[in-house]
Structures are given as structure tokens and as C-alpha cells.
Scaffold this motif. Structure first.
Motif, PDB file in Angstrom:
ATOM      1  N   MET A   1     -15.062   4.083  -1.132  1.00 59.78           N
ATOM      2  CA  MET A   1     -15.181   2.761  -0.474  1.00 59.78           C
ATOM      3  C   MET A   1     -13.940   2.445   0.358  1.00 59.78           C
ATOM      4  SD  MET A   1     -17.790   0.682  -0.681  1.00 59.78           S
ATOM      5  CE  MET A   1     -17.337  -1.054  -0.772  1.00 59.78           C
ATOM      6  N   PRO A   2     -14.102   2.150   1.650  1.00 57.94           N
ATOM      7  CA  PRO A   2     -12.932   1.775   2.455  1.00 57.94           C
ATOM      8  C   PRO A   2     -12.370   0.423   2.006  1.00 57.94           C
ATOM      9  CG  PRO A   2     -14.957   1.525   3.744  1.00 57.94           C
ATOM     10  CD  PRO A   2     -15.350   2.111   2.420  1.00 57.94           C
ATOM     11  N   ALA A   3     -11.091   0.157   2.382  1.00 53.92           N
ATOM     12  CA  ALA A   3     -10.490  -1.160   2.107  1.00 53.92           C
ATOM     13  C   ALA A   3     -11.313  -2.228   2.821  1.00 53.92           C
ATOM     14  CB  ALA A   3      -9.053  -1.174   2.599  1.00 53.92           C
ATOM     15  N   ARG A   4     -11.279  -3.429   2.303  1.00 54.48           N
ATOM     16  CA  ARG A   4     -12.150  -4.495   2.822  1.00 54.48           C
ATOM     17  C   ARG A   4     -11.386  -5.795   3.020  1.00 54.48           C
ATOM     18  NH1 ARG A   4     -17.689  -5.395   2.960  1.00 54.48           N
ATOM     19  NH2 ARG A   4     -17.552  -7.610   2.563  1.00 54.48           N
ATOM     20  N   PHE A   5     -11.766  -6.528   4.063  1.00 55.90           N
ATOM     21  CA  PHE A   5     -11.290  -7.898   4.243  1.00 55.90           C
ATOM     22  C   PHE A   5     -12.358  -8.808   3.641  1.00 55.90           C
ATOM     23  CE2 PHE A   5     -11.230 -11.788   6.974  1.00 55.90           C
ATOM     24  CZ  PHE A   5     -10.011 -12.273   6.533  1.00 55.90           C
ATOM     25  N   THR A   6     -11.946  -9.793   2.867  1.00 57.92           N
ATOM     26  CA  THR A   6     -12.955 -10.597   2.165  1.00 57.92           C
ATOM     27  C   THR A   6     -13.039 -12.032   2.697  1.00 57.92           C
ATOM     28  OG1 THR A   6     -11.313 -11.099   0.490  1.00 57.92           O
ATOM     29  CG2 THR A   6     -12.834  -9.288   0.013  1.00 57.92           C
ATOM     30  N   GLY A   7     -12.227 -12.366   3.725  1.00 57.65           N
ATOM     31  CA  GLY A   7     -12.269 -13.733   4.276  1.00 57.65           C
ATOM     32  C   GLY A   7     -13.493 -13.931   5.166  1.00 57.65           C
ATOM     33  N   SER A   8     -13.673 -15.182   5.616  1.00 58.18           N
ATOM     34  CA  SER A   8     -14.828 -15.527   6.441  1.00 58.18           C
ATOM     35  C   SER A   8     -14.405 -15.756   7.891  1.00 58.18           C
ATOM     36  CB  SER A   8     -15.484 -16.799   5.906  1.00 58.18           C
ATOM     37  OG  SER A   8     -16.319 -17.349   6.905  1.00 58.18           O
ATOM     38  N   PHE A   9     -15.144 -15.133   8.819  1.00 55.96           N
ATOM     39  CA  PHE A   9     -14.830 -15.277  10.251  1.00 55.96           C
ATOM     40  C   PHE A   9     -15.331 -16.600  10.834  1.00 55.96           C
ATOM     41  CE2 PHE A   9     -13.709 -10.981   9.725  1.00 55.96           C
ATOM     42  CZ  PHE A   9     -12.885 -10.647  10.781  1.00 55.96           C
ATOM     43  N   THR A  10     -16.061 -17.349  10.034  1.00 55.65           N
ATOM     44  CA  THR A  10     -16.581 -18.624  10.549  1.00 55.65           C
ATOM     45  C   THR A  10     -16.013 -19.820   9.782  1.00 55.65           C
ATOM     46  OG1 THR A  10     -18.504 -18.322   9.139  1.00 55.65           O
ATOM     47  CG2 THR A  10     -18.748 -17.689  11.443  1.00 55.65           C
ATOM     48  N   GLN A  11     -15.074 -19.567   8.861  1.00 60.36           N
ATOM     49  CA  GLN A  11     -14.517 -20.679   8.073  1.00 60.36           C
ATOM     50  C   GLN A  11     -13.337 -21.314   8.821  1.00 60.36           C
ATOM     51  OE1 GLN A  11     -15.579 -22.113   5.063  1.00 60.36           O
ATOM     52  NE2 GLN A  11     -14.127 -23.606   5.876  1.00 60.36           N
ATOM     53  N   GLN A  12     -13.499 -22.583   9.178  1.00 62.71           N
ATOM     54  CA  GLN A  12     -12.407 -23.304   9.835  1.00 62.71           C
ATOM     55  C   GLN A  12     -11.490 -23.905   8.783  1.00 62.71           C
ATOM     56  OE1 GLN A  12     -12.544 -22.919  13.104  1.00 62.71           O
ATOM     57  NE2 GLN A  12     -14.500 -21.919  12.752  1.00 62.71           N
ATOM     58  N   GLU A  13     -10.337 -24.374   9.228  1.00 61.29           N
ATOM     59  CA  GLU A  13      -9.492 -25.160   8.344  1.00 61.29           C
ATOM     60  C   GLU A  13     -10.163 -26.505   8.088  1.00 61.29           C
ATOM     61  OE1 GLU A  13      -5.615 -25.224  10.429  1.00 61.29           O
ATOM     62  OE2 GLU A  13      -4.971 -24.143   8.633  1.00 61.29           O
ATOM     63  N   ALA A  14      -9.794 -27.135   6.967  1.00 63.28           N
ATOM     64  CA  ALA A  14     -10.319 -28.472   6.665  1.00 63.28           C
ATOM     65  C   ALA A  14      -9.850 -29.458   7.737  1.00 63.28           C
ATOM     66  CB  ALA A  14      -9.819 -28.918   5.295  1.00 63.28           C
ATOM     67  N   ILE A  15     -10.609 -30.512   7.919  1.00 60.23           N
ATOM     68  CA  ILE A  15     -10.169 -31.623   8.778  1.00 60.23           C
ATOM     69  C   ILE A  15      -8.981 -32.284   8.055  1.00 60.23           C
ATOM     70  CG2 ILE A  15     -10.885 -33.868   9.735  1.00 60.23           C
ATOM     71  CD1 ILE A  15     -12.272 -31.372  11.018  1.00 60.23           C
ATOM     72  N   PRO A  16      -7.866 -32.545   8.787  1.00 61.24           N
ATOM     73  CA  PRO A  16      -6.677 -33.076   8.118  1.00 61.24           C
ATOM     74  C   PRO A  16      -6.934 -34.414   7.414  1.00 61.24           C
ATOM     75  CG  PRO A  16      -6.236 -32.599  10.454  1.00 61.24           C
ATOM     76  CD  PRO A  16      -7.682 -32.330  10.223  1.00 61.24           C
ATOM     77  N   ALA A  17      -6.155 -34.659   6.372  1.00 59.56           N
ATOM     78  CA  ALA A  17      -6.382 -35.842   5.522  1.00 59.56           C
ATOM     79  C   ALA A  17      -6.306 -37.141   6.330  1.00 59.56           C
ATOM     80  CB  ALA A  17      -5.366 -35.866   4.385  1.00 59.56           C
ATOM     81  N   ASP A  18      -5.353 -37.241   7.276  1.00 62.40           N
ATOM     82  CA  ASP A  18      -5.259 -38.492   8.042  1.00 62.40           C
ATOM     83  C   ASP A  18      -6.485 -38.684   8.943  1.00 62.40           C
ATOM     84  OD1 ASP A  18      -4.312 -36.301   9.481  1.00 62.40           O
ATOM     85  OD2 ASP A  18      -2.731 -37.414  10.514  1.00 62.40           O
ATOM     86  N   ALA A  19      -7.089 -37.577   9.384  1.00 58.85           N
ATOM     87  CA  ALA A  19      -8.312 -37.678  10.191  1.00 58.85           C
ATOM     88  C   ALA A  19      -9.472 -38.160   9.315  1.00 58.85           C
ATOM     89  CB  ALA A  19      -8.637 -36.330  10.826  1.00 58.85           C
ATOM     90  N   ILE A  20      -9.501 -37.687   8.093  1.00 59.88           N
ATOM     91  CA  ILE A  20     -10.572 -38.121   7.173  1.00 59.88           C
ATOM     92  C   ILE A  20     -10.411 -39.611   6.870  1.00 59.88           C
ATOM     93  CG2 ILE A  20     -11.490 -37.846   4.828  1.00 59.88           C
ATOM     94  CD1 ILE A  20     -10.781 -34.822   5.101  1.00 59.88           C
ATOM     95  N   THR A  21      -9.172 -40.041   6.676  1.00 62.67           N
ATOM     96  CA  THR A  21      -8.920 -41.475   6.428  1.00 62.67           C
ATOM     97  C   THR A  21      -9.394 -42.309   7.622  1.00 62.67           C
ATOM     98  OG1 THR A  21      -7.009 -40.873   5.106  1.00 62.67           O
ATOM     99  CG2 THR A  21      -7.095 -43.154   5.878  1.00 62.67           C
ATOM    100  N   ALA A  22      -9.091 -41.831   8.827  1.00 65.56           N
ATOM    101  CA  ALA A  22      -9.509 -42.564  10.033  1.00 65.56           C
ATOM    102  C   ALA A  22     -11.035 -42.591  10.138  1.00 65.56           C
ATOM    103  CB  ALA A  22      -8.893 -41.911  11.275  1.00 65.56           C
ATOM    104  N   ALA A  23     -11.656 -41.484   9.772  1.00 66.05           N
ATOM    105  CA  ALA A  23     -13.128 -41.419   9.836  1.00 66.05           C
ATOM    106  C   ALA A  23     -13.746 -42.389   8.844  1.00 66.05           C
ATOM    107  CB  ALA A  23     -13.599 -39.990   9.537  1.00 66.05           C
ATOM    108  N   VAL A  24     -13.170 -42.468   7.655  1.00 69.08           N
ATOM    109  CA  VAL A  24     -13.704 -43.380   6.632  1.00 69.08           C
ATOM    110  C   VAL A  24     -13.582 -44.830   7.112  1.00 69.08           C
ATOM    111  CG1 VAL A  24     -13.351 -44.251   4.275  1.00 69.08           C
ATOM    112  CG2 VAL A  24     -13.339 -41.779   4.715  1.00 69.08           C
ATOM    113  N   ALA A  25     -12.465 -45.134   7.764  1.00 75.21           N
ATOM    114  CA  ALA A  25     -12.286 -46.503   8.276  1.00 75.21           C
ATOM    115  C   ALA A  25     -13.365 -46.834   9.308  1.00 75.21           C
ATOM    116  CB  ALA A  25     -10.887 -46.659   8.879  1.00 75.21           C
ATOM    117  N   VAL A  26     -13.685 -45.875  10.172  1.00 81.52           N
ATOM    118  CA  VAL A  26     -14.757 -46.103  11.157  1.00 81.52           C
ATOM    119  C   VAL A  26     -16.080 -46.319  10.431  1.00 81.52           C
ATOM    120  CG1 VAL A  26     -16.135 -45.020  12.970  1.00 81.52           C
ATOM    121  CG2 VAL A  26     -13.641 -44.845  13.047  1.00 81.52           C
ATOM    122  N   LEU A  27     -16.350 -45.493   9.448  1.00 81.92           N
ATOM    123  CA  LEU A  27     -17.618 -45.619   8.711  1.00 81.92           C
ATOM    124  C   LEU A  27     -17.699 -46.978   8.024  1.00 81.92           C
ATOM    125  CD1 LEU A  27     -17.826 -42.027   7.188  1.00 81.92           C
ATOM    126  CD2 LEU A  27     -19.293 -42.979   8.968  1.00 81.92           C
TER     127      LEU A  27
END
Ligand SMILES: *Cc1c(COP(=O)(O)O)cnc(C)c1O
Length: 397
Positions: A1-27
Motif C-alpha cells: 500500500m502506498p503512503a496516503r494523505f487522509t485530509g479532505s480537498f473540499t474542507q474549508q476552515e471554519a467561519i471565524p468566531a467573530d463572523a459567527i457572532t455578527a451573523a447571530v446578531a443579524v439573525l
């Protein structure tokens, strides 16, 4: 078995916490529509427009529902009539010919060179042969063409340049930001671009008349005075009666999560470039792999990487996809006969009259592409590059 990368090519970073706070305020406010404002409140969208205008260094900025809508609105604002020829890159992604076709234009495809940039000699020839008055220039995968020469050619021929900056938000040519060369620039804040609001986009321009037309086209319900980075009321005198409402406004929720991300964009550009360098350095060592040269004039944003295996046959290219996938590395191949997973080449755009692009086809035949989400570490990138080299060796032997 060759070596393998196990991460995801479509996984973005989380939306930053201050952005989530701002979004909640809008909601919590319940006021998600950009014009649902109380008193002299600016609103998230108008504030985002002003911040993006300042960051981009343009006169005006309009926030929209998508990069594709920005392209369509830009084409309409520039006076495109149904049936008009519009020049664009032979190598780009589907939203570009899609936008031209959606507004009734006829795409005229221009060859690219091995740098994946527009072939300016072919551009010159096709300006003459097509009579097109608009170039929708796609800075595909972050590669800017010789912008000074391009502008000389287009200005000399009376061709209006619209820049598709979906992949070059933050890139520069000779110190000038991509988007500040042509009449209008279009950006995307779709999840896979440099800012992430799921869907979204910007249109920027220095031209008050075009900004007014675009604002009315976006569906401003005549509330354009509440825009954060729009032109003065006089600019709307005619546009307000002439332009149809295409309902493509950005909403407050998306704007709320974009503003904190914009504040981090310069840092993230450095993070992408560190990842790009880690991969490029390793790929460059492989004798069969050709990376894309980055000209000294260009400040590149390496949010994806492209490379070719110019000596590989189609069967070997397909085998490389499989050999890389076995190692957990998800490559895209632009030479595939069928469009798959965000990747399509011009022969698949059946709504566009088929066009002969032999140079472009030769390049695409062995061209591979990979996104570099910021969820990858630099060590991940070095590992991925090594695995690609191993896969290429396996296919070559
Ligand atoms: C993503 C993209 C766009 C805009 O796309 P939307 O998904 O509509 O925001 C435009 N041009 C290119 C080359 C793209 O990749």
C-alpha cells in the motif's frame, strides 16, 4: 500500500468566531434584507461594500448574490446587446461562458499559452475577426496575463475589458491590483474562493455611470442612496429608468460573515502562498512535471496549483488521476473528455458554437489542477506533492 494523505480537498476552515457572532446578531434582528434598515443604520451590506472598496482601491463597490451574477450585470451595464460577440479565454470555468450566454452574448474563445494566460496575439487577431467590443478576461486560476500589453491592445481597439477576478482577489500585476485595470471587475465569495459566504460576489468599478447601472440592475428598488460605496444620486438620473431589475442583491447575513473575513484576507493570502510554495518546490524537482511559471510582475495568490505532464498520453493522465486518488490526493484533469466536479473544458460547452483552439487543447490535454484549502498545513502540502511525484513515477514506469 502506498503512503496516503487522509485530509479532505473540499474542507474549508471554519467561519471565524467573530463572523459567527455578527451573523447571530443579524439573525436576531430579523432584518436580513439589505434595505431593511432602521433609522440611519448603515447595515452590514453597505459597510461591507465600503470596506471592500477601500481594500480593492476602487471608487465603487456593489455586493451581489454571486460572482456569476456580477459577470452578467457587468456585461449588461457595459451595453451588451443580444447577439453581440464577447471575447473570453478558451480556458476558464463554466460561469464565464455561462454569463455571456445568459445575457444573450456570443462567446468568442481566445487561445491561451503554456502559462495558462490569454494569448495576446490570438486576442488581437480575434478582436479584428469578430468585431467584438467587450473582452471578459478571466484571470483563470490566478494567472494574470501581461496586463500592460493587454490594456494597450484593448484600449487601441476600443474594446471594453471586464475582469473576472474570481481567482485573483488580492493578486497584483506590477503593483496594481487585479480588477483595477479594466472598466469593471467581478469577484466571487463562493465557498471555494478567497472569501466564503457560501454564495456571493462583488462588482467594482471607477466609473460612476457603470456603477449606477449595475446598482439598478442588481435590484436596488430605488434605495440606492443607502449603498455604502455607490456613486452620487446624479449618476442614477437615466439608469433608474433604463435598467431592468435582475434581483441579485447580497443579504445582510452573508455580508456579516464576510466583513471579519475581509479583515483576515491579507494574512490568508500569505498562508495560501506558503502552501503553494511548499507544493511547487517539490513538484519542480520531478523531471516529468512542469509547473506554471509565475512572472516577476505578478503577485500571485496560490489558492490552487496547476501543473502539466507534457509527455503523458491521455491514458497515462487518466492513470495518474487514479494513482493519485489511491494516495488520497484528488486531482482535476482538464483533458478529460467529460466534464466532472467543477472541471469543464470548452468542447463541453455545447451552448457555445464549437471553436478550434488547437494550442489550448494541447495544453489542457495534460493539465492537472488542485485546490489548496487553508485547512491543509504546509506539512500536508509537502506530503501531497511527494505523493503526486510517486504517482507520476508509478504511471511512467
Ligand atoms: C467561481 C467562478 C466565478 C464566479 O462563480 P460564482 O460561483 O457564480 O460565484 C467566475 N469565474 C470563475 C473562473 C470562477 O471559477
Amino acid at each position: 500500500m502506498p503512503a496516503r494523505f487522509t485530509g479532505s480537498f473540499t474542507q474549508q476552515e471554519a467561519i471565524p468566531a467573530d463572523a459567527i457572532t455578527a451573523a447571530v446578531a443579524v439573525l436576531q434582528s430579523g432584518r436580513l434584507h439589505r434595505y431593511n434598515l432602521v433609522g440611519d443604520e448603515a447595515g452590514e451590506v453597505a459597510q461591507l461594500e465600503a470596506e471592500y472598496r477601500d481594500w480593492q482601491g476602487s471608487e465603487y463597490c456593489l455586493a451581489l448574490t454571486s460572482g456569476g451574477q456580477a459577470l452578467q450585470i457587468a456585461l449588461r451595464a457595459c451595453g451588451l446587446h443580444p447577439g453581440d460577440a464577447v471575447l473570453t479565454n478558451g480556458f476558464t470555468l463554466a460561469p464565464v461562458p455561462g454569463a455571456i450566454s445568459a445575457v444573450g452574448g456570443t462567446p468568442v474563445l481566445v487561445e491561451i499559452n503554456t502559462g495558462l494566460r490569454l494569448d495576446l496575439d490570438d486576442l488581437q487577431a480575434k478582436i479584428t475577426s469578430s468585431g467584438a467590443r467587450i473582452l471578459l478576461l478571466s484571470h483563470m486560476r490566478g494567472h494574470l496575463c501581461e496586463m500592460d500589453r493587454l490594456m494597450r491592445i484593448c484600449d487601441g481597439a476600443g474594446v471594453t475589458v471586464i475582469e473576472d477576478c474570481a481567482h485573483t482577489m488580492g493578486a497584483r500585476w506590477n503593483g496594481t491590483r487585479s480588477g483595477n485595470f479594466g472598466k469593471i471587475a467581478c469577484f466571487s465569495t463562493q465557498t471555494y474562493k478567497h472569501l466564503n459566504s457560501g454564495e456571493g460576489g462583488f462588482l467594482t468599478t471607477d466609473d460612476a455611470d457603470l456603477a449606477a447601472k449595475a446598482t439598478i440592475l442588481s435590484g436596488s428598488y430605488m434605495i440606492y442612496a443607502r449603498h455604502g460605496a455607490g456613486p452620487a444620486a446624479e449618476a442614477f438620473a437615466e439608469a433608474r429608468y433604463q435598467m431592468p431589475n435582475c434581483s441579485a442583491r447580497m443579504d445582510a447575513l452573508r455580508a456579516a460573515i464576510l466583513r471579519p473575513q475581509l479583515a483576515r484576507l491579507d494574512t490568508n493570502i500569505e498562508r495560501w502562498n506558503a502552501r503553494y510554495c511548499a507544493i511547487e518546490a517539490r513538484l519542480k524537482q520531478h523531471p516529468l512535471v512542469t509547473t506554471v511559471p509565475l512572472p516577476a510582475e505578478e503577485d500571485h495568490v496560490g489558492s490552487s496549483i496547476q501543473f502539466r505532464l507534457p509527455d503523458f498520453t491521455a491514458a497515462q493522465c487518466r492513470a495518474l488521476l487514479d494513482a493519485a486518488m489511491t494516495r488520497g490526493v484528488e486531482l482535476k484533469w482538464f483533458g478529460a473528455p467529460e466534464p466532472t466536479g467543477f472541471t469543464s473544458a470548452h468542447p463541453s460547452w455545447h451552448y457555445v458554437t464549437a471553436q478550434d483552439l488547437p494550442r489550448t487543447d494541447r495544453i489542457l490535454a495534460t493539465l492537472f489542477d488542485m485546490r489548496l484549502p487553508l485547512s491543509f498545513s504546509e506539512a500536508d502540502c509537502a506530503l501531497i506533492a511527494g505523493l503526486i511525484c510517486d504517482a507520476a513515477d508509478e504511471v511512467a514506469t
